[in-house]
Design a protein around this motif. Structure first.
Motif, PDB file in Angstrom:
ATOM      1  N   SER A   1      -1.002  11.490  -5.058  1.00 38.85           N
ATOM      2  CA  SER A   1      -1.291  12.965  -4.601  1.00 38.85           C
ATOM      3  C   SER A   1      -0.641  12.363  -2.859  1.00 38.85           C
ATOM      4  O   SER A   1      -0.635  13.606  -2.435  1.00 38.85           O
ATOM      5  N   MET A   2      -1.072  11.441  -2.020  1.00 36.82           N
ATOM      6  CA  MET A   2      -0.348  10.263  -1.264  1.00 36.82           C
ATOM      7  C   MET A   2       1.245  11.305  -1.403  1.00 36.82           C
ATOM      8  O   MET A   2       1.476  11.411  -0.367  1.00 36.82           O
ATOM      9  N   ARG A   3       2.157  10.711  -1.699  1.00 34.97           N
ATOM     10  CA  ARG A   3       3.022  10.752  -2.238  1.00 34.97           C
ATOM     11  C   ARG A   3       3.889  12.489  -2.010  1.00 34.97           C
ATOM     12  O   ARG A   3       4.981  12.376  -0.931  1.00 34.97           O
ATOM     13  N   ASP A   4       3.687  13.122  -2.674  1.00 34.13           N
ATOM     14  CA  ASP A   4       3.332  14.317  -2.458  1.00 34.13           C
ATOM     15  C   ASP A   4       3.099  15.363  -0.981  1.00 34.13           C
ATOM     16  O   ASP A   4       4.367  15.778  -0.074  1.00 34.13           O
ATOM     17  N   ARG A   5       1.791  14.565  -0.281  1.00 37.30           N
ATOM     18  CA  ARG A   5       1.670  15.350   0.709  1.00 37.30           C
ATOM     19  C   ARG A   5       2.826  14.197   1.990  1.00 37.30           C
ATOM     20  O   ARG A   5       3.272  14.666   3.158  1.00 37.30           O
ATOM     21  N   THR A   6       3.733  12.787   2.135  1.00 35.31           N
ATOM     22  CA  THR A   6       4.129  12.173   3.068  1.00 35.31           C
ATOM     23  C   THR A   6       5.953  12.291   2.797  1.00 35.31           C
ATOM     24  O   THR A   6       6.464  12.891   1.812  1.00 35.31           O
TER      25      THR A   6
ATOM     26  N   MET B   1      -1.411   1.454   9.774  1.00 35.65           N
ATOM     27  CA  MET B   1      -0.120   1.986   8.490  1.00 35.65           C
ATOM     28  C   MET B   1      -1.176   2.947   7.653  1.00 35.65           C
ATOM     29  O   MET B   1      -0.879   4.286   7.462  1.00 35.65           O
ATOM     30  N   VAL B   2      -2.690   2.088   7.190  1.00 35.52           N
ATOM     31  CA  VAL B   2      -3.435   2.709   6.065  1.00 35.52           C
ATOM     32  C   VAL B   2      -3.763   4.304   6.469  1.00 35.52           C
ATOM     33  O   VAL B   2      -3.572   4.760   5.756  1.00 35.52           O
ATOM     34  N   MET B   3      -3.685   4.470   7.950  1.00 34.25           N
ATOM     35  CA  MET B   3      -4.425   5.780   8.854  1.00 34.25           C
ATOM     36  C   MET B   3      -2.742   7.005   8.415  1.00 34.25           C
ATOM     37  O   MET B   3      -3.037   7.617   8.023  1.00 34.25           O
ATOM     38  N   GLY B   4      -2.250   6.223   8.832  1.00 38.97           N
ATOM     39  CA  GLY B   4      -1.101   6.926   8.908  1.00 38.97           C
ATOM     40  C   GLY B   4      -0.725   7.744   7.513  1.00 38.97           C
ATOM     41  O   GLY B   4       0.206   8.178   7.620  1.00 38.97           O
ATOM     42  N   ILE B   5      -0.650   6.902   6.268  1.00 37.72           N
ATOM     43  CA  ILE B   5      -0.088   6.998   4.811  1.00 37.72           C
ATOM     44  C   ILE B   5      -1.325   7.608   4.246  1.00 37.72           C
ATOM     45  O   ILE B   5      -0.671   8.625   3.485  1.00 37.72           O
ATOM     46  N   LEU B   6      -2.280   7.078   4.691  1.00 37.62           N
ATOM     47  CA  LEU B   6      -3.779   8.022   3.850  1.00 37.62           C
ATOM     48  C   LEU B   6      -3.632  10.312   4.699  1.00 37.62           C
ATOM     49  O   LEU B   6      -3.589  10.911   4.423  1.00 37.62           O
ATOM     50  N   ASN B   7      -3.766   9.474   6.196  1.00 39.96           N
ATOM     51  CA  ASN B   7      -3.535  11.169   6.421  1.00 39.96           C
ATOM     52  C   ASN B   7      -2.266  11.642   7.438  1.00 39.96           C
ATOM     53  O   ASN B   7      -2.622  11.087   8.578  1.00 39.96           O
TER      54      ASN B   7
ATOM     55  N   PHE C   1       0.853  -0.717  -0.329  1.00 42.26           N
ATOM     56  CA  PHE C   1      -0.039   0.452  -0.086  1.00 42.26           C
ATOM     57  C   PHE C   1       0.688   1.375  -0.183  1.00 42.26           C
ATOM     58  O   PHE C   1       0.626   2.072  -1.245  1.00 42.26           O
ATOM     59  N   TRP C   2       1.958   1.780   0.713  1.00 40.11           N
ATOM     60  CA  TRP C   2       2.837   2.873   0.416  1.00 40.11           C
ATOM     61  C   TRP C   2       3.758   3.002  -0.737  1.00 40.11           C
ATOM     62  O   TRP C   2       3.888   4.114  -0.953  1.00 40.11           O
ATOM     63  N   LEU C   3       4.167   1.585  -1.270  1.00 38.53           N
ATOM     64  CA  LEU C   3       5.412   1.797  -2.216  1.00 38.53           C
ATOM     65  C   LEU C   3       3.778   1.926  -3.197  1.00 38.53           C
ATOM     66  O   LEU C   3       3.932   2.883  -4.248  1.00 38.53           O
ATOM     67  N   PHE C   4       2.574   1.817  -3.185  1.00 36.92           N
ATOM     68  CA  PHE C   4       1.746   1.825  -4.701  1.00 36.92           C
ATOM     69  C   PHE C   4       0.445   2.803  -3.965  1.00 36.92           C
ATOM     70  O   PHE C   4      -0.731   2.890  -5.203  1.00 36.92           O
ATOM     71  N   ARG C   5       0.944   3.664  -3.608  1.00 37.37           N
ATOM     72  CA  ARG C   5       0.027   5.243  -3.344  1.00 37.37           C
ATOM     73  C   ARG C   5      -0.400   6.075  -4.174  1.00 37.37           C
ATOM     74  O   ARG C   5       0.526   6.376  -4.813  1.00 37.37           O
ATOM     75  N   PRO C   6      -0.568   6.217  -4.097  1.00 36.39           N
ATOM     76  CA  PRO C   6      -1.238   7.156  -5.284  1.00 36.39           C
ATOM     77  C   PRO C   6      -0.541   9.024  -5.465  1.00 36.39           C
ATOM     78  O   PRO C   6       0.457   8.767  -4.699  1.00 36.39           O
TER      79      PRO C   6
ATOM     80  N   ARG D   1      -0.133  13.238   9.026  1.00 37.41           N
ATOM     81  CA  ARG D   1      -0.666  14.146  10.206  1.00 37.41           C
ATOM     82  C   ARG D   1      -1.395  13.762  11.478  1.00 37.41           C
ATOM     83  O   ARG D   1      -1.453  13.871  12.040  1.00 37.41           O
ATOM     84  N   LYS D   2      -2.340  13.837  10.463  1.00 35.92           N
ATOM     85  CA  LYS D   2      -4.005  13.113  11.883  1.00 35.92           C
ATOM     86  C   LYS D   2      -3.391  12.212  12.467  1.00 35.92           C
ATOM     87  O   LYS D   2      -3.225  12.027  13.736  1.00 35.92           O
ATOM     88  N   ALA D   3      -2.745  11.223  11.842  1.00 37.82           N
ATOM     89  CA  ALA D   3      -1.632   9.566  12.610  1.00 37.82           C
ATOM     90  C   ALA D   3      -1.242  10.000  13.905  1.00 37.82           C
ATOM     91  O   ALA D   3      -1.198   9.714  15.005  1.00 37.82           O
ATOM     92  N   LEU D   4      -0.219  11.604  13.238  1.00 34.45           N
ATOM     93  CA  LEU D   4       0.889  11.697  14.228  1.00 34.45           C
ATOM     94  C   LEU D   4      -0.032  12.439  15.174  1.00 34.45           C
ATOM     95  O   LEU D   4       0.663  11.867  16.567  1.00 34.45           O
ATOM     96  N   ARG D   5      -0.673  13.099  15.363  1.00 35.42           N
ATOM     97  CA  ARG D   5      -1.745  13.938  16.719  1.00 35.42           C
ATOM     98  C   ARG D   5      -2.363  12.766  17.005  1.00 35.42           C
ATOM     99  O   ARG D   5      -1.993  12.721  18.105  1.00 35.42           O
ATOM    100  N   SER D   6      -3.151  11.914  16.929  1.00 33.63           N
ATOM    101  CA  SER D   6      -3.035  10.788  17.511  1.00 33.63           C
ATOM    102  C   SER D   6      -2.160  10.191  18.505  1.00 33.63           C
ATOM    103  O   SER D   6      -2.992   9.340  19.104  1.00 33.63           O
TER     104      SER D   6
END
Lengths: 96, 163
Positions: A91-96, B146-152, A84-89, B154-159
């Motif tokens: 837009s999410m890569r730019d945020r992380t 992990m999914v929560m941390g990847i999707l958001n 999931f981390w490797l193939f994330r979109p 900042r929110k994961a860090l706050r939690s």
């Protein structure tokens, strides 16, 4: 093998019943703490050797299904998260 | 010493010497028996008989239970001696003491059952559903985090920080 860590297969006393003989085998991991002030022993069944009346032999492994399922679940979770981390979109890569 | 004590666990001279050294420090100490009994219990976990239980006859079937054994222990011992300051009359007092302690744990879990019947010999696994359910919950929680941390992130860090 070093002295502080040994892994060995041990055979037990054969059990005879109804013309067959069952010989149990175990796999033993022994860890000796420095200074021989204790240690750890992990002993688990490995297989049985079945010897028939006419001398034919069969080795039947003893599988620890609970442990297999446990590690499969852990591995699946780790692999899924990595994929999931490797193939994330993008837009999410730019945020992380 | 117990006949069941597996001598092959301590078959080399170095091991025996070092164990003797440890035990010699406690000679005459009541702790010696406790240490010896604990060591015997510890090393008995390495026996094949500890993993394969006594065969049980049930009609035409012979059942042999099997289990996984995990045994861990540690102990320590020490001695000390000393002399006191010189008295006015020139004599000195001296004293000493020794002590030891340790602990350990033996865990066992059924793994499978060997069944010998007129049809043949088979091995039936023993499945621990509680352990599997706990592993599933752990894995699911890890994946969700992990999914929560990847999707958001900042929110994961706050939690994680609790704010």
């Amino acid at each position: 093998m070093s002295n502080w860590l040994t892994i060995e297969t041990r055979g037990g006393e054969p059990i005879a019943t109804r013309g067959i003989t069952i010989t149990p085998f175990t796999r033993t991991l022994t860890v000796r703490f420095p200074g021989r002030k204790g240690g750890l022993i992990w002993n688990r069944p490995q297989s049985i050797l079945v010897t028939g009346a006419s001398g034919e032999e069969e080795i039947i492994p003893i599988r620890d299904i609970t442990r297999y399922v446990q590690w499969t679940l852990y591995a699946a979770a780790a692999l899924s998260a990595a994929l999931f981390w490797l193939f994330r979109p993008k837009s999410m890569r730019d945020r992380t | 010493m117990d006949d069941d004590f597996p001598e092959d666990m301590l078959d080399d001279d170095e091991d025996l010497d070092m164990l003797d050294d440890d035990l010699d420090m406690l000679t005459g100490d009541p702790a010696l028996d406790i240490v010896q009994n604990t060591m015997e219990t510890f090393f008995s976990a390495a026996r094949v008989e500890a993993v394969y239980g006594e065969p049980v006859e049930n009609g035409d079937h012979l059942i042999i239970p099997t289990a996984e054994i995990l045994s861990a222990m540690g102990f320590g011992a020490g001695t000390g001696f000393g002399t006191g300051p010189e008295d006015e009359d020139g004599s000195t007092g001296s004293g000493g003491g020794s002590g030891g302690g340790g602990g350990g744990r033996v865990l066992s879990r059924p793994v499978a059952v060997v069944i010998a019947s007129p049809e043949g010999v088979r091995v039936e696994p023993v499945i621990d559903l509680t352990k599997i359910a706990l592993a599933a919950l752990t894995a699911g929680g890890f994946m969700a985090a992990m999914v929560m941390g990847i999707l958001n992130p900042r929110k994961a860090l706050r939690s994680m920080r609790g704010s």
